[in-house]
Design an enzyme around this catalytic site. Structure first.
Site, PDB file in Angstrom:
ATOM      1  N   TYR A  12       0.869  -1.179   0.000  1.00  0.00           N
ATOM      2  CA  TYR A  12       0.000   0.000   0.000  1.00  0.00           C
ATOM      3  C   TYR A  12       0.907   1.231   0.000  1.00  0.00           C
ATOM      4  O   TYR A  12       1.819   1.321   0.826  1.00  0.00           O
ATOM      5  CB  TYR A  12      -0.906   0.022   1.241  1.00  0.00           C
ATOM      6  CG  TYR A  12      -1.679   1.316   1.339  1.00  0.00           C
ATOM      7  CD1 TYR A  12      -2.862   1.487   0.612  1.00  0.00           C
ATOM      8  CD2 TYR A  12      -1.201   2.390   2.083  1.00  0.00           C
ATOM      9  CE1 TYR A  12      -3.546   2.697   0.648  1.00  0.00           C
ATOM     10  CE2 TYR A  12      -1.880   3.598   2.125  1.00  0.00           C
ATOM     11  CZ  TYR A  12      -3.052   3.737   1.407  1.00  0.00           C
ATOM     12  OH  TYR A  12      -3.720   4.938   1.434  1.00  0.00           O
ATOM     13  N   ASP A  27       9.576   2.716   0.687  1.00  0.00           N
ATOM     14  CA  ASP A  27       8.516   3.551   1.252  1.00  0.00           C
ATOM     15  C   ASP A  27       8.501   3.306   2.768  1.00  0.00           C
ATOM     16  O   ASP A  27       7.939   2.325   3.245  1.00  0.00           O
ATOM     17  CB  ASP A  27       7.171   3.156   0.606  1.00  0.00           C
ATOM     18  CG  ASP A  27       6.002   3.946   1.187  1.00  0.00           C
ATOM     19  OD1 ASP A  27       6.196   4.646   2.202  1.00  0.00           O
ATOM     20  OD2 ASP A  27       4.889   3.839   0.637  1.00  0.00           O
ATOM     21  N   LYS A  41       4.155  10.538   7.960  1.00  0.00           N
ATOM     22  CA  LYS A  41       3.484  10.159   9.212  1.00  0.00           C
ATOM     23  C   LYS A  41       4.176  10.696  10.474  1.00  0.00           C
ATOM     24  O   LYS A  41       3.898  11.807  10.879  1.00  0.00           O
ATOM     25  CB  LYS A  41       3.325   8.639   9.267  1.00  0.00           C
ATOM     26  CG  LYS A  41       2.269   8.142   8.274  1.00  0.00           C
ATOM     27  CD  LYS A  41       1.864   6.729   8.582  1.00  0.00           C
ATOM     28  CE  LYS A  41       0.904   6.150   7.563  1.00  0.00           C
ATOM     29  NZ  LYS A  41      -0.470   6.589   7.731  1.00  0.00           N
TER      30      LYS A  41
HETATM   31  N1  PMP Z   1       2.883   4.802   2.121  1.00  0.00           N
HETATM   32  C1  PMP Z   1       2.569   3.983   3.145  1.00  0.00           C
HETATM   33  C2  PMP Z   1       3.420   2.780   3.399  1.00  0.00           C
HETATM   34  C3  PMP Z   1       1.473   4.271   3.958  1.00  0.00           C
HETATM   35  O1  PMP Z   1       1.156   3.428   4.956  1.00  0.00           O
HETATM   36  C4  PMP Z   1       0.701   5.429   3.686  1.00  0.00           C
HETATM   37  C5  PMP Z   1      -0.505   5.817   4.534  1.00  0.00           C
HETATM   38  N2  PMP Z   1      -1.052   4.866   5.338  1.00  0.00           N
HETATM   39  C6  PMP Z   1       1.069   6.235   2.609  1.00  0.00           C
HETATM   40  C7  PMP Z   1       2.166   5.902   1.852  1.00  0.00           C
HETATM   41  C8  PMP Z   1       0.280   7.462   2.269  1.00  0.00           C
HETATM   42  O2  PMP Z   1       0.461   8.453   3.201  1.00  0.00           O
HETATM   43  P1  PMP Z   1      -0.606   9.649   3.342  1.00  0.00           P
HETATM   44  O3  PMP Z   1      -1.846   9.043   3.907  1.00  0.00           O
HETATM   45  O4  PMP Z   1       0.072  10.607   4.265  1.00  0.00           O
HETATM   46  O5  PMP Z   1      -0.805  10.199   1.975  1.00  0.00           O
END
Ligand code: PMP
Length: 430
Positions: A149, A249, A278
């Site tokens: 994700y 990521d 985050k």
């Molecule tokens: N990458 C990962 C691994 C995530 O878990 C998330 C959000 N849960 C995102 C990207 C996207 O981040 P945002 O919700 O701040 O756009």
């Protein structure tokens, strides 16, 4: 808040305000928060909830940490926002200095974005631009693994599990290449054969691939799986062999969540590009960043247009950068790794009873992440009355009932969370 004020607020919200992954016409119930401190969120009616999710995994030091709010307030006295084209400022430079000191070796450039999704978008643009700028214009696709994700924007949906929550968009998304879910679990015995499918895909499509992107060690929203770090080591070698960039990521895994400051440390590797978000600001103000090494930065600068073509309005927002500096300073001041080890041990002990329940298919823990995998999907809306009664905040993703608590959580607060999780796994509250 008075009772009639609250009901009119909730009524307006229900009619006009969209919530995450929600229907506009059949909106799910929401709670009105009025305060949050440490691990506790307080609702308008006085109900207190222990935040078992660090408010979607970002509030690492707990809500409203006084050091973080003070840093934001101090920056407020100076200026709140300034365009980052033609300007720089001390909070952005200081945060970059602090970040570069803690990320895996080799990262040397920082590009600020305003959310995790945008940080991933920028990472993909970096990878594509690097390839066409260095004479590899045929490399126009990304390779990733199933079960991942990476966000909700169009570009990041195309990188997330095709059978996941964005499946309804599959027919309109760019087509990337998907390898199977990394097959060896964290802690299981490693077998080099686990790399064969991804090696074969790179052999077959290598010349089309600009970069490989994945979440290191922990696949989050796509299934809360922990996989063997040797997979990442093997992938690093395969990427080098095929002229492909490795993008990690670390939006969810970064800043201590898995027990290492960055999950890449489990594998002892450095990516070419990495994304953080985050917990970067301790979960106070939205901020994310895409970092890269000199190879990528100079590669992009070689060919036309020679500049990285991205520049968000709120890039390097000074309030967010000030919070980021304070958060990284805090990480240096308390033994976060000891805290995470303590949470890990407690999660292992207290979630273990769920393993023998008939509806639970697996219980797993890594760092400050505890997961009970169930046979059946859970509905967050249906669970809510039970959670409100028990004073615990959780929000399962499909069959995954999980907690990612703030690192400052007390042992008794964490026991309340694990107790509720085991009871839900046993069928209570549904
Ligand atoms: N990458 C990962 C691994 C995530 O878990 C998330 C959000 N849960 C995102 C990207 C996207 O981040 P945002 O919700 O701040 O756009």
């Amino acid at each position: 808040m008075k009772v009639d004020e609250l009901s009119s607020l909730l009524e307006f919200d229900r009619r006009h305000v969209w919530h995450p992954y929600a229907s506009a016409t059949e909106p799910p119930p929401v709670n009105c928060a009025v305060k949050a401190a440490g691990s506790v969120i307080t609702l308008a009616d006085g109900t207190e909830l222990i935040d078992g999710l660090s408010s979607w995994w970002c509030v690492a030091h707990g809500h409203n940490h006084p050091r973080l709010t003070a840093a934001i307030q101090e920056q407020l006295q100076e200026f709140c926002q300034i365009m980052f084209a033609g300007f720089t400022h001390a909070p952005a430079v200081e945060l970059s200095r602090r970040l570069l000191a803690v990320v895996p070796e080799g990262m040397s450039r920082v590009f600020y974005a305003d959310s995790g999704s945008i940080a991933v978008e920028v990472a993909v643009k970096m990878a594509l631009q690097y390839q066409f700028s260095t004479g590899h214009g045929s490399r126009t696709r990304m390779l990733t693994v199933r079960g991942g994700y990476h966000g909700d924007t169009v570009g990041t949906m195309a990188l997330s599990d095709p059978d996941g929550m964005h499946g309804c968009f599959a027919h309109v998304l760019p087509r990337h290449i998907f390898a199977p879910i990394p097959p060896v679990a964290f802690g299981a015995e490693w077998d080099d054969a686990a790399l064969a499918p991804v090696a074969e895909l790179l052999e077959r499509h290598g010349e089309e691939v600009a970069g490989v992107i994945l979440e290191p060690v922990l696949q989050g929203a796509g299934g809360m799986r922990f996989y063997h770090p040797a997979y990442l080591r093997g992938l690093r070698e395969l990427c080098d062999r095929h002229g492909v960039l490795l993008v990690l990521d670390e939006v969810a895994t970064g800043f201590g969540r898995t027990g290492k400051f960055f999950a890449a440390e489990y594998a002892g590797i450095s990516p070419d590009i990495m994304c953080v978000g985050k917990a970067l600001t301790g979960g106070t103000v939205t901020l994310a960043a895409t970092l890269c090494n000199e190879r990528v930065a100079t590669g992009i600068s070689k060919g036309a247009p020679g500049r990285l073509m991205h520049g968000p309005t709120f890039m390097a927002n000074p309030l967010a950068c000030a919070a980021g500096c304070a958060s990284l300073a805090l990480f240096e001041e308390y033994d976060w790794s000891e805290k995470v080890r303590g949470i890990e041990g407690q999660l292992r002990r207290e979630l273990a009873p769920a393993a023998s329940l008939p509806g639970a298919t697996d219980v797993r823990v890594l760092g400050a992440v505890g997961v009970i995998e169930l046979e059946q999907s859970l509905s967050p809306g249906a669970l809510m009355p039970f959670l409100l009664r028990e004073g615990v905040w959780l929000r399962p993703i499909g069959r995954y009932l999980y907690t990612m608590p703030p690192f400052v959580i007390s042992a008794s607060e964490l026991s309340r969370i694990t107790g509720v999780m085991v009871r839900i796994a046993a069928g209570e509250g549904l």
